[in-house]
Write an enzyme that holds these catalytic residues in place. Structure first.
Site, PDB file in Angstrom:
ATOM      1  N   SER A 202     -26.219 -17.530   0.663  1.00 56.90           N
ATOM      2  CA  SER A 202     -26.220 -15.576   0.446  1.00 56.90           C
ATOM      3  C   SER A 202     -27.299 -14.899   0.983  1.00 56.90           C
ATOM      4  O   SER A 202     -27.743 -15.530   2.072  1.00 56.90           O
ATOM      5  CB  SER A 202     -26.484 -15.482  -0.715  1.00 56.90           C
ATOM      6  OG  SER A 202     -26.341 -13.729  -1.370  1.00 56.90           O
ATOM      7  N   ASP A 253     -14.058 -13.983   0.329  1.00 55.66           N
ATOM      8  CA  ASP A 253     -15.708 -13.033  -0.265  1.00 55.66           C
ATOM      9  C   ASP A 253     -16.504 -12.357   0.826  1.00 55.66           C
ATOM     10  O   ASP A 253     -16.327 -12.517   2.290  1.00 55.66           O
ATOM     11  CB  ASP A 253     -16.145 -15.009  -0.098  1.00 55.66           C
ATOM     12  CG  ASP A 253     -18.180 -14.920  -0.078  1.00 55.66           C
ATOM     13  OD1 ASP A 253     -18.549 -13.320  -0.532  1.00 55.66           O
ATOM     14  OD2 ASP A 253     -19.318 -15.243  -0.032  1.00 55.66           O
ATOM     15  N   HIS A 265     -17.842 -14.941  -4.363  1.00 65.95           N
ATOM     16  CA  HIS A 265     -19.001 -15.521  -3.500  1.00 65.95           C
ATOM     17  C   HIS A 265     -19.980 -16.618  -4.540  1.00 65.95           C
ATOM     18  O   HIS A 265     -20.615 -16.833  -3.977  1.00 65.95           O
ATOM     19  CB  HIS A 265     -19.662 -14.414  -3.101  1.00 65.95           C
ATOM     20  CG  HIS A 265     -21.413 -14.328  -2.538  1.00 65.95           C
ATOM     21  ND1 HIS A 265     -21.081 -14.557  -1.889  1.00 65.95           N
ATOM     22  CD2 HIS A 265     -22.724 -14.170  -3.471  1.00 65.95           C
ATOM     23  CE1 HIS A 265     -22.323 -14.894  -1.432  1.00 65.95           C
ATOM     24  NE2 HIS A 265     -23.121 -14.195  -1.913  1.00 65.95           N
TER      25      HIS A 265
END
Ligand SMILES: *[C@@H]1O[C@H](CO)[C@@H](O)[C@H](O)[C@H]1NC(C)=O
Ligand SMILES: *[C@@H]1O[C@H](CO)[C@@H](O)[C@H](O)[C@H]1NC(C)=O
EC number: 3.1.1.74
Length: 285
Positions: A202, A253, A265
């Site tokens: 991320s 995602d 995610h």
């Protein structure tokens, strides 16, 4: 603080702390409507949380009460980095509480402790709001999968030190560049024979990308492999990492397409073995 509480108590504390923090940090009215009342209801009804049925296998090992709260919270997050960072003040201890409850280590300091050189060294940057320095949902399962795949070969796993705020996300993860750069240089200097891996999840993938952009080409040439999960920079190439990169993004995602966090995610534990196999193959270990 959660480690000494039962899950039930933690859920009550969580609800109370969210309400309190929302007041202290003054979330915008439009963002906190429903949000605060929802959390207040948690305080009253924490023993009867509505179970979510969309908890994927990768997260199913977590205690369902706090996990449900976490999933509900992230799916109703308000807009704006300042408001999000106020929420992050809650998400981080909540995730640490989840990690404590199931015995997951969210901090790995194998380089900081000056351990002996390992066969494979991973420098890993966690995602936004994640606790410790390797976080909860991706770093620990990736570590476990690597340990398993490496067999008798040794592993050093080092988390990048950076705040991982929502505001930092909007700066392309540059908050983490000094730390990731420092650990990479340290590993290459102290352990020239280790197979060095850069990894990030991320916002951590943005940290990795910004670091790759700023490192000299001959440093990137010494990196053995690069793995990102839930990568906001997907599908762009990573500077200096051609032919040794694996970008793992789930089809649904939204973060991988410039959008916001959904449950897709949070399930990269499902892909930890794939990622570890890629690292081991590139390392020839
Ligand atoms: C972040 O990176 C993107 C893509 O490289 C770039 O277009 C954008 O200007 C950067 N944002 C900041 C705040 O540096
Ligand atoms: C990640 O794992 C899931 C579940 O096993 C799988 O369906 C998906 O194809 C994997 N994604 C990638 C990019 O490897």
């Amino acid at each position: 603080m959660f480690s000494t509480l039962t899950i039930h108590q933690a859920a009550i504390v969580f609800g109370a702390v969210v309400s309190f923090t929302a007041l202290v940090h003054g979330l915008p009215a439009d963002a906190s409507n429903g949000y605060i009342s929802d959390r207040s209801a948690v305080v009253a009804e924490s023993h009867s949380l509505n179970p979510r049925i969309d908890i994927p296998p990768a997260l199913a090992g977590f205690p369902s009460g706090p996990l449900n709260e976490f999933l509900r919270l992230i799916s109703t997050l308000p807009e704006g980095a300042a408001a999000l960072d106020a929420v992050g003040l809650i998400l981080t201890p909540l995730q640490q509480g989840l990690a404590d409850a199931v015995g997951i280590d969210t901090t790995r300091d194998d380089l900081a402790q000056n351990a002996a050189c390992a066969d494979v060294t991973v420098v890993f940057a966690r995602g936004t709001t994640e606790p410790g320095n390797v976080g909860l949902v991706t770093g620990p399962p990736f570590y476990d999968a690597l340990k398993e795949q490496l067999g008798s070969k040794s592993l050093a796993f080092q988390g990048v030190e950076y705040p991982a705020t929502f505001a930092g996300f909007n700066k392309n993860g540059t908050d983490g560049v000094p730390s990731m750069t420092g650990f990479i240089n340290q590993a290459l200097t102290d352990c020239p024979d280790t197979k060095l891996v850069m990894s990030g999840y991320s916002q951590g993938a943005l940290v990795l990308r910004s670091t790759a952009n700023s490192l000299p080409a001959d440093t990137m040439a010494k990196v053995n492999s690069v793995v990102t999960f839930g990568d906001p920079g997907n599908p762009d190439a990573i500077t200096g990492a051609e032919g040794k990169t694996l970008i793992i993004c789930h089809e649904n995602d939204a973060v991988c397409k410039g959008g916001f966090i959904t449950v897709d995610h949070l399930t990269y534990a499902d892909n930890a073995t794939t990622a570890a196999q890629f690292v081991v193959q590139k390392a020839g270990a």
